[in-house]
Design a protein around this motif. Structure first.
Motif, PDB file in Angstrom:
ATOM      1  N   GLY A  73       0.822  -1.210   0.000  1.00 43.02           N
ATOM      2  CA  GLY A  73       0.000   0.000   0.000  1.00 43.02           C
ATOM      3  C   GLY A  73       0.854   1.256   0.000  1.00 43.02           C
ATOM      4  O   GLY A  73       0.608   2.188  -0.783  1.00 43.02           O
ATOM      5  N   THR A  74       1.870   1.282   0.856  1.00 39.69           N
ATOM      6  CA  THR A  74       2.751   2.450   0.882  1.00 39.69           C
ATOM      7  C   THR A  74       3.603   2.524  -0.381  1.00 39.69           C
ATOM      8  O   THR A  74       3.914   3.613  -0.854  1.00 39.69           O
ATOM      9  N   LEU A  75       3.955   1.373  -0.935  1.00 47.81           N
ATOM     10  CA  LEU A  75       4.711   1.355  -2.189  1.00 47.81           C
ATOM     11  C   LEU A  75       3.885   1.947  -3.333  1.00 47.81           C
ATOM     12  O   LEU A  75       4.399   2.722  -4.139  1.00 47.81           O
ATOM     13  N   ILE A  76       2.617   1.625  -3.384  1.00 47.41           N
ATOM     14  CA  ILE A  76       1.740   2.159  -4.430  1.00 47.41           C
ATOM     15  C   ILE A  76       1.602   3.672  -4.294  1.00 47.41           C
ATOM     16  O   ILE A  76       1.694   4.405  -5.289  1.00 47.41           O
ATOM     17  N   VAL A  77       1.421   4.149  -3.073  1.00 47.83           N
ATOM     18  CA  VAL A  77       1.301   5.595  -2.855  1.00 47.83           C
ATOM     19  C   VAL A  77       2.598   6.301  -3.245  1.00 47.83           C
ATOM     20  O   VAL A  77       2.579   7.343  -3.914  1.00 47.83           O
ATOM     21  N   THR A  78       3.736   5.720  -2.864  1.00 48.09           N
ATOM     22  CA  THR A  78       5.025   6.305  -3.214  1.00 48.09           C
ATOM     23  C   THR A  78       5.244   6.292  -4.721  1.00 48.09           C
ATOM     24  O   THR A  78       5.711   7.283  -5.305  1.00 48.09           O
ATOM     25  N   ALA A  79       4.909   5.189  -5.380  1.00 50.28           N
ATOM     26  CA  ALA A  79       5.081   5.098  -6.832  1.00 50.28           C
ATOM     27  C   ALA A  79       4.178   6.105  -7.555  1.00 50.28           C
ATOM     28  O   ALA A  79       4.611   6.744  -8.530  1.00 50.28           O
ATOM     29  N   LEU A  80       2.947   6.254  -7.099  1.00 52.78           N
ATOM     30  CA  LEU A  80       2.057   7.245  -7.707  1.00 52.78           C
ATOM     31  C   LEU A  80       2.590   8.660  -7.507  1.00 52.78           C
ATOM     32  O   LEU A  80       2.525   9.487  -8.428  1.00 52.78           O
ATOM     33  N   SER A  81       3.124   8.942  -6.340  1.00 55.71           N
ATOM     34  CA  SER A  81       3.696  10.267  -6.077  1.00 55.71           C
ATOM     35  C   SER A  81       4.866  10.541  -7.007  1.00 55.71           C
ATOM     36  O   SER A  81       4.970  11.631  -7.583  1.00 55.71           O
ATOM     37  N   TYR A  82       5.756   9.557  -7.152  1.00 53.33           N
ATOM     38  CA  TYR A  82       6.888   9.747  -8.051  1.00 53.33           C
ATOM     39  C   TYR A  82       6.446   9.834  -9.507  1.00 53.33           C
ATOM     40  O   TYR A  82       7.068  10.551 -10.293  1.00 53.33           O
ATOM     41  N   GLY A  83       5.399   9.143  -9.857  1.00 53.49           N
ATOM     42  CA  GLY A  83       4.857   9.270 -11.212  1.00 53.49           C
ATOM     43  C   GLY A  83       4.391  10.697 -11.480  1.00 53.49           C
ATOM     44  O   GLY A  83       4.688  11.265 -12.542  1.00 53.49           O
ATOM     45  N   CYS A  84       3.682  11.273 -10.518  1.00 48.15           N
ATOM     46  CA  CYS A  84       3.230  12.664 -10.671  1.00 48.15           C
ATOM     47  C   CYS A  84       4.412  13.623 -10.726  1.00 48.15           C
ATOM     48  O   CYS A  84       4.411  14.584 -11.505  1.00 48.15           O
ATOM     49  N   ILE A  85       5.431  13.371  -9.913  1.00 46.27           N
ATOM     50  CA  ILE A  85       6.618  14.225  -9.910  1.00 46.27           C
ATOM     51  C   ILE A  85       7.328  14.154 -11.259  1.00 46.27           C
ATOM     52  O   ILE A  85       7.734  15.175 -11.821  1.00 46.27           O
ATOM     53  N   ILE A  86       7.466  12.946 -11.802  1.00 44.65           N
ATOM     54  CA  ILE A  86       8.155  12.788 -13.082  1.00 44.65           C
ATOM     55  C   ILE A  86       7.382  13.463 -14.211  1.00 44.65           C
ATOM     56  O   ILE A  86       7.972  14.117 -15.076  1.00 44.65           O
ATOM     57  N   VAL A  87       6.063  13.334 -14.204  1.00 48.71           N
ATOM     58  CA  VAL A  87       5.248  14.006 -15.223  1.00 48.71           C
ATOM     59  C   VAL A  87       5.423  15.520 -15.114  1.00 48.71           C
ATOM     60  O   VAL A  87       5.567  16.218 -16.130  1.00 48.71           O
ATOM     61  N   THR A  88       5.461  16.039 -13.902  1.00 45.64           N
ATOM     62  CA  THR A  88       5.645  17.471 -13.698  1.00 45.64           C
ATOM     63  C   THR A  88       7.028  17.909 -14.171  1.00 45.64           C
ATOM     64  O   THR A  88       7.168  18.958 -14.814  1.00 45.64           O
ATOM     65  N   ILE A  89       8.043  17.105 -13.863  1.00 46.34           N
ATOM     66  CA  ILE A  89       9.407  17.442 -14.297  1.00 46.34           C
ATOM     67  C   ILE A  89       9.507  17.456 -15.816  1.00 46.34           C
ATOM     68  O   ILE A  89      10.188  18.306 -16.400  1.00 46.34           O
ATOM     69  N   LEU A  90       8.838  16.532 -16.470  1.00 46.56           N
ATOM     70  CA  LEU A  90       8.898  16.475 -17.933  1.00 46.56           C
ATOM     71  C   LEU A  90       8.258  17.693 -18.592  1.00 46.56           C
ATOM     72  O   LEU A  90       8.525  17.982 -19.760  1.00 46.56           O
ATOM     73  N   HIS A  91       7.416  18.408 -17.851  1.00 49.90           N
ATOM     74  CA  HIS A  91       6.792  19.615 -18.393  1.00 49.90           C
ATOM     75  C   HIS A  91       7.652  20.861 -18.184  1.00 49.90           C
ATOM     76  O   HIS A  91       7.264  21.950 -18.620  1.00 49.90           O
ATOM     77  N   ILE A  92       8.800  20.735 -17.536  1.00 55.10           N
ATOM     78  CA  ILE A  92       9.699  21.877 -17.360  1.00 55.10           C
ATOM     79  C   ILE A  92      10.319  22.192 -18.720  1.00 55.10           C
ATOM     80  O   ILE A  92      10.867  21.308 -19.389  1.00 55.10           O
ATOM     81  N   PRO A  93      10.241  23.451 -19.157  1.00 59.19           N
ATOM     82  CA  PRO A  93      10.683  23.773 -20.518  1.00 59.19           C
ATOM     83  C   PRO A  93      12.195  23.672 -20.745  1.00 59.19           C
ATOM     84  O   PRO A  93      12.627  23.279 -21.829  1.00 59.19           O
ATOM     85  N   SER A  94      12.999  24.009 -19.772  1.00 61.89           N
ATOM     86  CA  SER A  94      14.454  24.004 -20.008  1.00 61.89           C
ATOM     87  C   SER A  94      15.065  22.659 -19.626  1.00 61.89           C
ATOM     88  O   SER A  94      14.662  22.022 -18.662  1.00 61.89           O
ATOM     89  N   SER A  95      16.044  22.247 -20.418  1.00 64.97           N
ATOM     90  CA  SER A  95      16.704  20.965 -20.121  1.00 64.97           C
ATOM     91  C   SER A  95      17.545  21.062 -18.860  1.00 64.97           C
ATOM     92  O   SER A  95      17.686  20.081 -18.132  1.00 64.97           O
ATOM     93  N   ALA A  96      18.099  22.222 -18.571  1.00 63.59           N
ATOM     94  CA  ALA A  96      18.876  22.398 -17.337  1.00 63.59           C
ATOM     95  C   ALA A  96      17.973  22.256 -16.109  1.00 63.59           C
ATOM     96  O   ALA A  96      18.364  21.654 -15.107  1.00 63.59           O
ATOM     97  N   GLY A  97      16.779  22.783 -16.207  1.00 60.07           N
ATOM     98  CA  GLY A  97      15.821  22.656 -15.104  1.00 60.07           C
ATOM     99  C   GLY A  97      15.385  21.223 -14.896  1.00 60.07           C
ATOM    100  O   GLY A  97      15.262  20.757 -13.765  1.00 60.07           O
ATOM    101  N   ARG A  98      15.149  20.507 -15.995  1.00 60.86           N
ATOM    102  CA  ARG A  98      14.777  19.087 -15.893  1.00 60.86           C
ATOM    103  C   ARG A  98      15.909  18.278 -15.273  1.00 60.86           C
ATOM    104  O   ARG A  98      15.683  17.430 -14.429  1.00 60.86           O
ATOM    105  N   ARG A  99      17.146  18.556 -15.710  1.00 58.17           N
ATOM    106  CA  ARG A  99      18.298  17.821 -15.192  1.00 58.17           C
ATOM    107  C   ARG A  99      18.461  18.059 -13.687  1.00 58.17           C
ATOM    108  O   ARG A  99      18.700  17.133 -12.923  1.00 58.17           O
TER     109      ARG A  99
END
Length: 95
Positions: A6-32
């Protein structure tokens, strides 16, 4: 059996949302920079969950107490000990 996945699923979903948000950052330096910040934490989380899942979900073995002790030490002591070192890897002074 319920709490760990249960905690693994919540953590994985949180990281999924974080990764999607990071991918929307326009600059490659910001993403890195964002990925380097998240990767340190993700290493610690993966170390903790992989040993915990292996320890508690694997079938019981006869005479496996020594391996249980090593796994317990790994996810309770080693993970906490390595935490400062893993986070300092992204520090410019440590590099």
């Amino acid at each position: 059996i319920i709490i760990l996945p249960g905690t693994l699923i919540v953590t994985a979903l949180s990281y999924g949302c974080i990764i999607v948000t990071i991918l929307h950052i326009p600059s490659s330096a910001g993403r890195r920079k964002a990925f380097s910040t998240c990767s340190a934490h993700l290493i610690v989380v993966m170390m903790f969950y992989s040993t915990s899942i292996y320890r508690y979900i694997r079938p019981a073995q006869r005479g496996g107490q020594d391996s249980d002790k090593v796994l317990s030490l790994f996810f309770s002591v080693l993970t906490q000990t390595l935490n400062p070192y893993i986070y300092s890897l992204r520090n410019k002074q440590a590099k």
